[in-house]
Design a protein around this motif. Sequence first.
Motif, PDB file in Angstrom:
ATOM      1  N   ARG A  47     -13.469   0.994   4.761  1.00  0.00           N
ATOM      2  CA  ARG A  47     -15.031   1.388   4.297  1.00  0.00           C
ATOM      3  C   ARG A  47     -16.001   0.156   4.556  1.00  0.00           C
ATOM      4  O   ARG A  47     -17.065   0.169   4.867  1.00  0.00           O
ATOM      5  N   GLU A  48     -15.226  -1.094   4.150  1.00  0.00           N
ATOM      6  CA  GLU A  48     -16.049  -2.120   3.876  1.00  0.00           C
ATOM      7  C   GLU A  48     -16.693  -2.549   5.392  1.00  0.00           C
ATOM      8  O   GLU A  48     -17.863  -2.603   5.461  1.00  0.00           O
ATOM      9  N   ASN A  49     -15.942  -2.728   6.400  1.00  0.00           N
ATOM     10  CA  ASN A  49     -16.086  -2.991   7.709  1.00  0.00           C
ATOM     11  C   ASN A  49     -14.751  -3.132   8.815  1.00  0.00           C
ATOM     12  O   ASN A  49     -13.723  -3.367   8.100  1.00  0.00           O
ATOM     13  N   ASP A  50     -15.007  -2.875   9.892  1.00  0.00           N
ATOM     14  CA  ASP A  50     -13.612  -3.092  10.958  1.00  0.00           C
ATOM     15  C   ASP A  50     -13.164  -4.689  10.721  1.00  0.00           C
ATOM     16  O   ASP A  50     -11.813  -4.737  10.758  1.00  0.00           O
ATOM     17  N   ASP A  51     -13.836  -5.539  10.533  1.00  0.00           N
ATOM     18  CA  ASP A  51     -13.446  -6.920  10.623  1.00  0.00           C
ATOM     19  C   ASP A  51     -12.632  -7.105   9.440  1.00  0.00           C
ATOM     20  O   ASP A  51     -11.588  -7.741   9.337  1.00  0.00           O
ATOM     21  N   THR A  52     -13.177  -6.568   8.099  1.00  0.00           N
ATOM     22  CA  THR A  52     -12.286  -6.566   6.931  1.00  0.00           C
ATOM     23  C   THR A  52     -10.762  -6.117   7.029  1.00  0.00           C
ATOM     24  O   THR A  52      -9.914  -6.598   6.536  1.00  0.00           O
ATOM     25  N   LEU A  53     -10.900  -4.751   7.606  1.00  0.00           N
ATOM     26  CA  LEU A  53      -9.658  -3.992   7.767  1.00  0.00           C
ATOM     27  C   LEU A  53      -8.667  -4.827   8.870  1.00  0.00           C
ATOM     28  O   LEU A  53      -7.483  -4.927   8.644  1.00  0.00           O
ATOM     29  N   LYS A  54      -9.282  -5.417   9.924  1.00  0.00           N
ATOM     30  CA  LYS A  54      -8.406  -6.118  10.673  1.00  0.00           C
ATOM     31  C   LYS A  54      -7.923  -7.393  10.152  1.00  0.00           C
ATOM     32  O   LYS A  54      -6.744  -7.766  10.215  1.00  0.00           O
ATOM     33  N   ALA A  55      -8.831  -7.891   9.225  1.00  0.00           N
ATOM     34  CA  ALA A  55      -7.872  -9.268   8.727  1.00  0.00           C
ATOM     35  C   ALA A  55      -6.901  -8.791   7.575  1.00  0.00           C
ATOM     36  O   ALA A  55      -6.117  -9.328   7.395  1.00  0.00           O
ATOM     37  N   PHE A  56      -7.147  -7.602   7.035  1.00  0.00           N
ATOM     38  CA  PHE A  56      -6.280  -6.994   5.779  1.00  0.00           C
ATOM     39  C   PHE A  56      -4.759  -6.834   6.697  1.00  0.00           C
ATOM     40  O   PHE A  56      -3.869  -6.915   6.171  1.00  0.00           O
ATOM     41  N   LEU A  57      -4.874  -6.122   7.906  1.00  0.00           N
ATOM     42  CA  LEU A  57      -3.715  -5.824   8.536  1.00  0.00           C
ATOM     43  C   LEU A  57      -2.995  -7.096   9.271  1.00  0.00           C
ATOM     44  O   LEU A  57      -1.734  -6.902   9.307  1.00  0.00           O
ATOM     45  N   ARG A  58      -3.894  -8.083   9.734  1.00  0.00           N
ATOM     46  CA  ARG A  58      -3.119  -9.288  10.188  1.00  0.00           C
ATOM     47  C   ARG A  58      -2.529 -10.087   9.128  1.00  0.00           C
ATOM     48  O   ARG A  58      -1.142 -10.385   9.167  1.00  0.00           O
ATOM     49  N   LYS A  59      -3.175 -10.038   7.684  1.00  0.00           N
ATOM     50  CA  LYS A  59      -2.389 -10.345   6.752  1.00  0.00           C
ATOM     51  C   LYS A  59      -0.951  -9.839   6.536  1.00  0.00           C
ATOM     52  O   LYS A  59      -0.060 -10.435   6.139  1.00  0.00           O
ATOM     53  N   GLY A  60      -1.194  -8.616   6.481  1.00  0.00           N
ATOM     54  CA  GLY A  60       0.114  -7.826   6.411  1.00  0.00           C
ATOM     55  C   GLY A  60       1.496  -8.127   7.155  1.00  0.00           C
ATOM     56  O   GLY A  60       2.551  -7.977   6.803  1.00  0.00           O
ATOM     57  N   LEU A  61       1.159  -8.705   8.383  1.00  0.00           N
ATOM     58  CA  LEU A  61       1.875  -9.162   9.437  1.00  0.00           C
ATOM     59  C   LEU A  61       2.627 -10.612   9.222  1.00  0.00           C
ATOM     60  O   LEU A  61       3.424 -10.975   9.794  1.00  0.00           O
ATOM     61  N   ASP A  62       1.825 -11.361   8.236  1.00  0.00           N
ATOM     62  CA  ASP A  62       2.286 -12.622   7.969  1.00  0.00           C
ATOM     63  C   ASP A  62       3.639 -12.576   7.654  1.00  0.00           C
ATOM     64  O   ASP A  62       4.219 -11.881   6.939  1.00  0.00           O
ATOM     65  N   ASN A  63       4.487 -13.894   8.283  1.00  0.00           N
ATOM     66  CA  ASN A  63       5.652 -13.974   7.703  1.00  0.00           C
ATOM     67  C   ASN A  63       6.857 -12.897   8.272  1.00  0.00           C
ATOM     68  O   ASN A  63       7.630 -12.881   7.720  1.00  0.00           O
ATOM     69  N   THR A  64       6.420 -11.945   9.170  1.00  0.00           N
ATOM     70  CA  THR A  64       7.448 -10.899   9.549  1.00  0.00           C
ATOM     71  C   THR A  64       7.766 -11.337  10.958  1.00  0.00           C
ATOM     72  O   THR A  64       7.154 -12.095  11.756  1.00  0.00           O
ATOM     73  N   SER A  65       8.831 -10.823  11.245  1.00  0.00           N
ATOM     74  CA  SER A  65       9.464 -11.300  12.745  1.00  0.00           C
ATOM     75  C   SER A  65       9.531 -10.006  13.517  1.00  0.00           C
ATOM     76  O   SER A  65       9.775  -9.944  14.825  1.00  0.00           O
ATOM     77  N   VAL A  66       9.445  -8.793  12.730  1.00  0.00           N
ATOM     78  CA  VAL A  66       9.683  -7.405  13.693  1.00  0.00           C
ATOM     79  C   VAL A  66       8.647  -6.377  13.227  1.00  0.00           C
ATOM     80  O   VAL A  66       8.430  -6.298  12.084  1.00  0.00           O
ATOM     81  N   THR A  67       8.366  -5.630  14.230  1.00  0.00           N
ATOM     82  CA  THR A  67       7.319  -4.715  13.811  1.00  0.00           C
ATOM     83  C   THR A  67       8.092  -3.387  14.217  1.00  0.00           C
ATOM     84  O   THR A  67       8.280  -2.945  15.516  1.00  0.00           O
ATOM     85  N   CYS A  68       8.204  -2.305  13.254  1.00  0.00           N
ATOM     86  CA  CYS A  68       9.118  -0.988  13.460  1.00  0.00           C
ATOM     87  C   CYS A  68       7.720  -0.013  13.524  1.00  0.00           C
ATOM     88  O   CYS A  68       7.132   0.285  12.431  1.00  0.00           O
ATOM     89  N   VAL A  69       7.663   0.657  14.619  1.00  0.00           N
ATOM     90  CA  VAL A  69       6.517   1.732  14.610  1.00  0.00           C
ATOM     91  C   VAL A  69       7.295   2.940  14.182  1.00  0.00           C
ATOM     92  O   VAL A  69       7.859   3.503  15.211  1.00  0.00           O
ATOM     93  N   LEU A  70       7.043   3.592  13.264  1.00  0.00           N
ATOM     94  CA  LEU A  70       7.393   4.769  12.392  1.00  0.00           C
ATOM     95  C   LEU A  70       6.490   6.015  13.081  1.00  0.00           C
ATOM     96  O   LEU A  70       5.239   6.121  12.890  1.00  0.00           O
ATOM     97  N   THR A  71       7.141   6.713  14.056  1.00  0.00           N
ATOM     98  CA  THR A  71       6.266   7.405  14.884  1.00  0.00           C
ATOM     99  C   THR A  71       6.458   9.290  14.592  1.00  0.00           C
ATOM    100  O   THR A  71       7.629   9.946  14.811  1.00  0.00           O
ATOM    101  N   GLY A  72       5.199   9.731  14.260  1.00  0.00           N
ATOM    102  CA  GLY A  72       5.186  11.079  14.032  1.00  0.00           C
ATOM    103  C   GLY A  72       4.536  11.692  15.253  1.00  0.00           C
ATOM    104  O   GLY A  72       4.621  11.269  16.470  1.00  0.00           O
TER     105      GLY A  72
END
Length: 199
Positions: A47-72
Amino acid sequence: MARRTFFSFHYSSDVWRAWNVRNSWVAKPDHVDTGFFDNSVFEASKRENDDTLKAFLRKGLDNTSVTCVLTGTDTWQRRWVRYEIARSIIKGNGLLTVHIHGVKDRNGYTSTKGYDPLAQMGVYRSSGSIYLAEWKGGKWVSYSDYTRAIPESDLWFAAPKTDSVVQISNHCMAYDYVQQRGHQNIGGWIETAAGLAGR
């Protein structure tokens, strides 16, 4: 050392299925998940803006080595799942698709298998540089949520040689959580993705 894995999924449709998969993952020793945040935090950032959400998602990826896409069923066309995939490519995370349509939701229903989201994202070469592309409107277009070039040295897979889009799925594995006994095997799948990426 704990394996930190980011789980990407379509929240409104698949959160119940995703939680079931996540619970089978974190039940094992040395497994740490990220990406399972309260939906209210996600919605507030959106709701705030796209840049805020992008920063939020990038932070979620910090210190990870794998991304698992759970697909419906509809995960492949979700903008923010695509952004998480794009940032995972840029970060050098291993990637894998796990189809979860066969996992029952809170009402006991399964859903229809959707397209692989990693097949809807790709890379191509233009003027000597590597860029991201996405499948949109029945054709490949430049990925609009990240338009900068990606250094070839940052890719863990072979960079494309031409302007033809190479799907990310060409370099990653895809699994079916129900048919391939994901409850027992997801740890091995994630380790395979990490190994392919040298993580």
